[in-house]
Design an enzyme around this catalytic site. Structure first.
Site, PDB file in Angstrom:
ATOM      1  CE  LYS A 155      -3.551  -2.029   2.899  1.00 47.98           C
ATOM      2  NZ  LYS A 155      -4.894  -2.294   2.302  1.00 47.98           N
ATOM      3  CD  GLU A 172      -4.761   5.972   4.646  1.00 47.20           C
ATOM      4  OE1 GLU A 172      -4.233   5.765   3.577  1.00 47.20           O
ATOM      5  OE2 GLU A 172      -5.933   5.926   4.691  1.00 47.20           O
ATOM      6  CG  HIS A 189     -12.083  -0.524   9.278  1.00 41.86           C
ATOM      7  ND1 HIS A 189     -11.337  -0.504  10.259  1.00 41.86           N
ATOM      8  CD2 HIS A 189     -12.477   0.714   9.061  1.00 41.86           C
ATOM      9  CE1 HIS A 189     -11.429   0.463  11.005  1.00 41.86           C
ATOM     10  NE2 HIS A 189     -12.380   1.435  10.121  1.00 41.86           N
ATOM     11  NE  ARG A 226      -8.226  -9.408  -4.209  1.00 42.98           N
ATOM     12  CZ  ARG A 226      -9.236  -8.914  -3.502  1.00 42.98           C
ATOM     13  NH1 ARG A 226     -10.658  -9.190  -4.153  1.00 42.98           N
ATOM     14  NH2 ARG A 226      -9.573  -8.233  -2.694  1.00 42.98           N
TER      15      ARG A 226
HETATM   16  P1  ADP Z   1     -13.019  -7.584  -2.118  1.00 45.88           P
HETATM   17  O1  ADP Z   1     -14.452  -7.864  -1.546  1.00 45.88           O
HETATM   18  O2  ADP Z   1     -12.612  -6.391  -2.198  1.00 45.88           O
HETATM   19  O3  ADP Z   1     -12.729  -8.482  -3.221  1.00 45.88           O
HETATM   20  P2  ADP Z   1     -12.265  -8.668   0.437  1.00 45.88           P
HETATM   21  O4  ADP Z   1     -11.086  -8.489   1.132  1.00 45.88           O
HETATM   22  O5  ADP Z   1     -13.544  -8.395   1.077  1.00 45.88           O
HETATM   23  O6  ADP Z   1     -12.011  -7.997  -1.080  1.00 45.88           O
HETATM   24  O7  ADP Z   1     -12.586 -10.210  -0.102  1.00 45.88           O
HETATM   25  C1  ADP Z   1     -11.572 -10.947  -0.407  1.00 45.88           C
HETATM   26  C2  ADP Z   1     -10.845 -11.800   0.555  1.00 45.88           C
HETATM   27  O8  ADP Z   1     -11.594 -13.122   0.901  1.00 45.88           O
HETATM   28  C3  ADP Z   1      -9.662 -12.481   0.270  1.00 45.88           C
HETATM   29  O9  ADP Z   1      -8.520 -11.559   0.601  1.00 45.88           O
HETATM   30  C4  ADP Z   1      -9.543 -13.403   1.241  1.00 45.88           C
HETATM   31  O10 ADP Z   1      -9.152 -13.170   2.369  1.00 45.88           O
HETATM   32  C5  ADP Z   1     -11.012 -14.031   1.388  1.00 45.88           C
HETATM   33  N1  ADP Z   1     -11.299 -15.229   0.138  1.00 45.88           N
HETATM   34  C6  ADP Z   1     -11.078 -14.969  -1.163  1.00 45.88           C
HETATM   35  N2  ADP Z   1     -11.388 -16.077  -1.865  1.00 45.88           N
HETATM   36  C7  ADP Z   1     -11.812 -17.047  -1.252  1.00 45.88           C
HETATM   37  C8  ADP Z   1     -12.077 -18.173  -1.192  1.00 45.88           C
HETATM   38  N3  ADP Z   1     -12.367 -18.906  -2.429  1.00 45.88           N
HETATM   39  N4  ADP Z   1     -12.362 -19.041  -0.248  1.00 45.88           N
HETATM   40  C9  ADP Z   1     -12.376 -18.621   1.072  1.00 45.88           C
HETATM   41  N5  ADP Z   1     -11.928 -17.172   1.132  1.00 45.88           N
HETATM   42  C10 ADP Z   1     -11.614 -16.467   0.303  1.00 45.88           C
HETATM   43  P1  ADP Z   2      -8.047  -3.678   3.075  1.00 45.67           P
HETATM   44  O1  ADP Z   2      -6.600  -3.946   2.480  1.00 45.67           O
HETATM   45  O2  ADP Z   2      -8.440  -4.376   4.405  1.00 45.67           O
HETATM   46  O3  ADP Z   2      -9.151  -3.827   1.976  1.00 45.67           O
HETATM   47  P2  ADP Z   2      -8.332  -0.496   3.002  1.00 45.67           P
HETATM   48  O4  ADP Z   2      -6.966   0.034   2.924  1.00 45.67           O
HETATM   49  O5  ADP Z   2      -8.957  -1.048   1.605  1.00 45.67           O
HETATM   50  O6  ADP Z   2      -7.717  -2.049   3.525  1.00 45.67           O
HETATM   51  O7  ADP Z   2      -9.367  -0.199   4.065  1.00 45.67           O
HETATM   52  C1  ADP Z   2     -10.511  -0.831   4.266  1.00 45.67           C
HETATM   53  C2  ADP Z   2     -11.647  -0.151   4.753  1.00 45.67           C
HETATM   54  O8  ADP Z   2     -11.097   0.625   5.967  1.00 45.67           O
HETATM   55  C3  ADP Z   2     -12.028   0.889   4.004  1.00 45.67           C
HETATM   56  O9  ADP Z   2     -13.081   0.204   2.990  1.00 45.67           O
HETATM   57  C4  ADP Z   2     -12.524   1.933   5.084  1.00 45.67           C
HETATM   58  O10 ADP Z   2     -13.907   1.568   5.211  1.00 45.67           O
HETATM   59  C5  ADP Z   2     -11.627   1.940   5.898  1.00 45.67           C
HETATM   60  N1  ADP Z   2     -10.584   2.949   5.770  1.00 45.67           N
HETATM   61  C6  ADP Z   2      -9.188   2.869   4.960  1.00 45.67           C
HETATM   62  N2  ADP Z   2      -8.738   3.979   5.265  1.00 45.67           N
HETATM   63  C7  ADP Z   2      -9.425   4.913   5.677  1.00 45.67           C
HETATM   64  C8  ADP Z   2      -9.191   6.105   6.233  1.00 45.67           C
HETATM   65  N3  ADP Z   2      -8.007   6.955   5.971  1.00 45.67           N
HETATM   66  N4  ADP Z   2     -10.088   6.885   7.065  1.00 45.67           N
HETATM   67  C9  ADP Z   2     -11.205   6.130   7.340  1.00 45.67           C
HETATM   68  N5  ADP Z   2     -11.336   4.876   7.176  1.00 45.67           N
HETATM   69  C10 ADP Z   2     -10.762   4.409   6.189  1.00 45.67           C
HETATM   70 MG    MG Z   3      -9.598  -2.542   0.465  1.00 47.78          MG
END
Ligand code: ADP
Ligand code: ADP
Ligand code: MG
Length: 666
Positions: A119, A203, A238, A294
């Site tokens: 990140k 941040e 989050h 992805r």
């Molecule tokens: P997004 O909704 O933004 O795609 P999330 O972080 O909410 O991302 O969901 C993806 C996460 O779900 C992955 O990082 C992993 O931790 C979990 N995950 C992804 N694929 C699978 C799977 N096939 N079976 C179980 N868990 C999974």
């Molecule tokens: P992850 O890798 O777990 O998806 P993100 O950086 O995408 O991490 O952040 C996950 C969530 O955390 C965001 O969808 C948002 O709700 C919250 N978040 C992230 N950064 C901030 C911020 N600077 N201030 C407030 N909420 C935040």
């Molecule tokens: Mg995220």
């Protein structure tokens, strides 16, 4: 040059594996699944043309083993691998290994995965590309004093994030300078253990932001487009709970500005394929958060509003084709929403649940409703993987129609065997603030009390349905036992007919702590039930699948009652109620059977034993802590007593239902 993919291996499991194979099949591509020992009978295996075992249940020993997956690809003759999401999907080493093996990785170039994998590095890159960032520090220097000074400069509250992070792990909100050192240490520890890298960034923590992300797509010929945005502001800790597209209140100017920023981000790293650029938005401003390199869990809402199949796009791009549409031709029609149905118990702080799906009814077939799932009734949700049961996606002509359909779809969903977040999701869908699109990431915390109400007591309608199901089952059983020489004997029809026309039976139920008895008087074709609220005439039919068509005091309704042992789950009017039928024939057993036994709530490891044998404990006192799926669960004393025997030691593995200790009266 176009290199057609003929055989696609899906290096994943569950709903995403099933979903990817569906599109591959539609494109005439042969499909190959891989599976762990726990998944031999899983739906994704049954969905594939061929499936290869890749190791034991833990992901580390199967779905994360690059060599085992490449072996399966070689054995099956697969020319491409789709990684799904999670697991190896954002692993640049895997993309490299595929290339080295001469297999197409259906995803971005390894270099783009690497560029966005950190990140901090991604933010540095985005800054150069002119993409707006949340004020913060994302430098190399990780000196604790420097990070604390940066936090002061940014201004509290701040958010510490694991640079290599994902899934909310290693993220800490810090409200004052005093709390900073401890929060930093804890974020670093979590980051180290989850990602093997303790690097963090700091941040500004925005108070009431929205999470708005842009779906981007690029091909290998230099074209890049955005397929509009998704709003994922309804989050818990989050993590996304509800996702929708388009984002409510989005203007076309702002969509174009965010779309351009997202495409710039993708271009800055030489992106190819599907990706998501996540922004956090507050007021008029939006800032880059991260890029997920992805396919995203919530991609179906984008498919719904654009009418495109994103997996088909991914496969076409991987074959070397150009993007199917130009920016100006990408449709945006209607409104779509997705919820993630999880095996987790909202009443126990969303503790993940494991166990068998004794009964599963998903709302496929309702208008505008799509269900993506990797399980069927009878399958087991195991400790080893994400406890998602299904994604429910609805689309409507406008947002209000989508909201109504979401509520209807959740009302029509039935799961027995494990606790789920269904009722919680339905409460969100039904909330007036949700209908009014008052969205920000604090929505759930703000409306917590209404979204997580204590379970409503079973009312007369629920009791009547439970009683009807028991009476019909008993009638069915006695009909089976009837003398075949005299099938019309009244003795066989129902227990009440054995005596006289005024016969009755007393049924007893437990609704949590509450005991309710219902007297049923037998009448031709039905019953009169003496319920807490008065007498009601009841008639109806119960089918073997538990569905009931009943007439209660003349009102016709349909419901379902599912029995697992003596436990009845009543689904009616979108609600669900759990009652225990107290069978008089078993009552004495029940009284002695489990009294004083304390059992593991789920399979896991004993990580702490708080009490000693002989110790007196008060009701509610912590006894033993079990860890499962990286979550701790404390087993507490259900009443005052004395610990008679401890059955396990710290470090022991226990099965669900294993007796942990015996409690006796003090
Ligand atoms: P997004 O909704 O933004 O795609 P999330 O972080 O909410 O991302 O969901 C993806 C996460 O779900 C992955 O990082 C992993 O931790 C979990 N995950 C992804 N694929 C699978 C799977 N096939 N079976 C179980 N868990 C999974
Ligand atoms: P992850 O890798 O777990 O998806 P993100 O950086 O995408 O991490 O952040 C996950 C969530 O955390 C965001 O969808 C948002 O709700 C919250 N978040 C992230 N950064 C901030 C911020 N600077 N201030 C407030 N909420 C935040
Ligand atoms: Mg995220």
């Amino acid at each position: 040059m176009i290199r057609p993919i003929r055989t696609l291996l899906v290096a994943n499991r569950g709903e995403i594996a099933v979903r990817v194979m569906r599109t591959a099949k539609a494109m005439g591509i042969r499909t190959v699944a891989v599976y762990s020992e726990a998944d031999a009978d899983a739906l994704h295996v049954a969905s594939a043309d061929e499936a290869y075992p890749i190791g034991p249940a833990p992901a580390r020993e199967s779905y994360l083993r690059i060599e085992a997956i490449l072996d399966a690809a070689r054995l099956s003759g697969a020319d491409a691998i789709h990684p799904g999401y999670g697991f190896l999907s954002e692993n640049a080493g895997f993309a490299d290994a595929c290339a080295a093996a001469g297999i197409v990785f259906v995803g971005p170039p390894a270099s783009a995965i690497r560029a966005m994998g950190s990140k901090s590095a991604a933010k540095a890159l985005m800054e150069k590309a002119g993409v707006p960032l949340v004020p913060g520090y994302h430098g190399e220097d990780q000196d604790a004093g420097l990070l604390a000074r940066e936090a002061e400069r940014i201004g509290f509250p701040v958010l510490i994030k694991a640079s290599a992070g994902g899934g909310g792990k290693g993220m800490k909100v810090v409200r004052s300078a005093d709390d900073f050192p401890e929060a930093l240490a804890s974020a670093q520890r979590e980051a180290k253990s989850a990602f093997g890298d303790d690097k963090v960034l700091v941040e500004k923590y925005l108070a009431t932001p929205r999470h708005i992300e842009v779906q981007v797509f690029a091909d290998s010929r230099g074209n890049a487009v955005y397929l509009h945005e998704r709003d994922c502001s309804i989050q818990r800790r989050h993590q996304k709970v509800v996702e929708e597209a388009p984002a409510p209140g989005m203007t076309s100017e702002r969509r174009a500005a965010m779309g351009k920023a997202a495409v710039d981000a993708a271009k800055a790293v030489g992106y190819v394929g599907a990706g998501t650029v996540e922004f956090i938005a507050e007021g008029e401003h939006f800032y880059f958060m991260e890029m997920n390199t992805r396919l995203q869990v919530e991609h179906p809402v984008t498919e719904a509003i654009t009418g495109q199949d994103l997996v088909e796009w991914q496969i076409r791009v991987a074959q070397g084709e150009a993007l199917p549409l130009r920016q100006a031709d990408i449709p945006l029609k209607g409104h779509a929403m997705e919820v993630r149905l999880y095996a987790e118990d909202p009443a126990r702080d969303f503790l993940p649940q494991v166990g068998r799906l004794d009964h599963l009814l998903l709302p496929a077939g309702l208008p505008g409703t799509r269900v993506d799932t990797g399980v069927r009734a009878g399958d087991t949700v195991s400790i080893h993987y994400d406890p998602m049961i299904a994604k429910i996606i609805v689309a409507g002509a406008d947002r209000l129609e989508a909201v109504r359909r979401l509520e209807a779809a959740l009302a029509a969903t039935e799961v027995v065997g494990l606790a789920t977040n269904r009722v919680f999701l339905k409460a969100i869908a039904a909330h007036p603030a949700f209908a009014a699109a008052e969205l920000d990431t604090n929505f759930i915390a703000r409306h917590q009390d209404q979204l997580l109400p204590p379970p409503a007591p079973a009312d007369d309608m629920v009791l009547a349905l439970a009683a009807l199901s028991i009476l019909k089952e008993e009638a069915r059983q006695s009909a089976e036992a009837v003398d075949p020489a005299d099938p019309w004997s009244p003795w066989g029809r129902a227990p009440g007919w054995r005596l006289n026309r005024d016969a009755h039976v007393d049924l007893a139920f437990a609704d949590g702590e509450r005991r309710i008895s219902v007297r049923a008087h037998f009448r031709p074709g039905g019953f009169i039930l003496a319920l807490p609220g008065g007498d009601v005439s009841v008639e109806g039919e119960a089918a073997p699948d538990g569905s009931i068509r009943a007439r209660l005091g003349g009102v016709a309704l349909t419901a379902r009652v599912i029995a697992s042992g003596s436990r009845l789950t009543v689904f009616v009017r979108g609600g669900e109620y759990v009652l225990d039928f107290i069978d008089p024939r078993l009552a004495s057993q029940a009284a002695t059977g489990t009294a004083g036994r304390l059992v593991a709530p789920m399979p896991g490891t004993i990580i702490r034993i708080v009490v000693e044998e002989g110790q007196e404990v008060a009701k509610g006192a912590a006894l033993v802590v079990v860890e499962a799926m990286k979550m701790e669960h404390t087993v507490a004393a259900p009443r005052d007593g004395r610990v008679k025997t401890l059955k396990f030691a710290v470090g022991d593995l226990v099965d669900e239902g294993a007796e942990l200790l015996v409690l006796e009266d003090a």
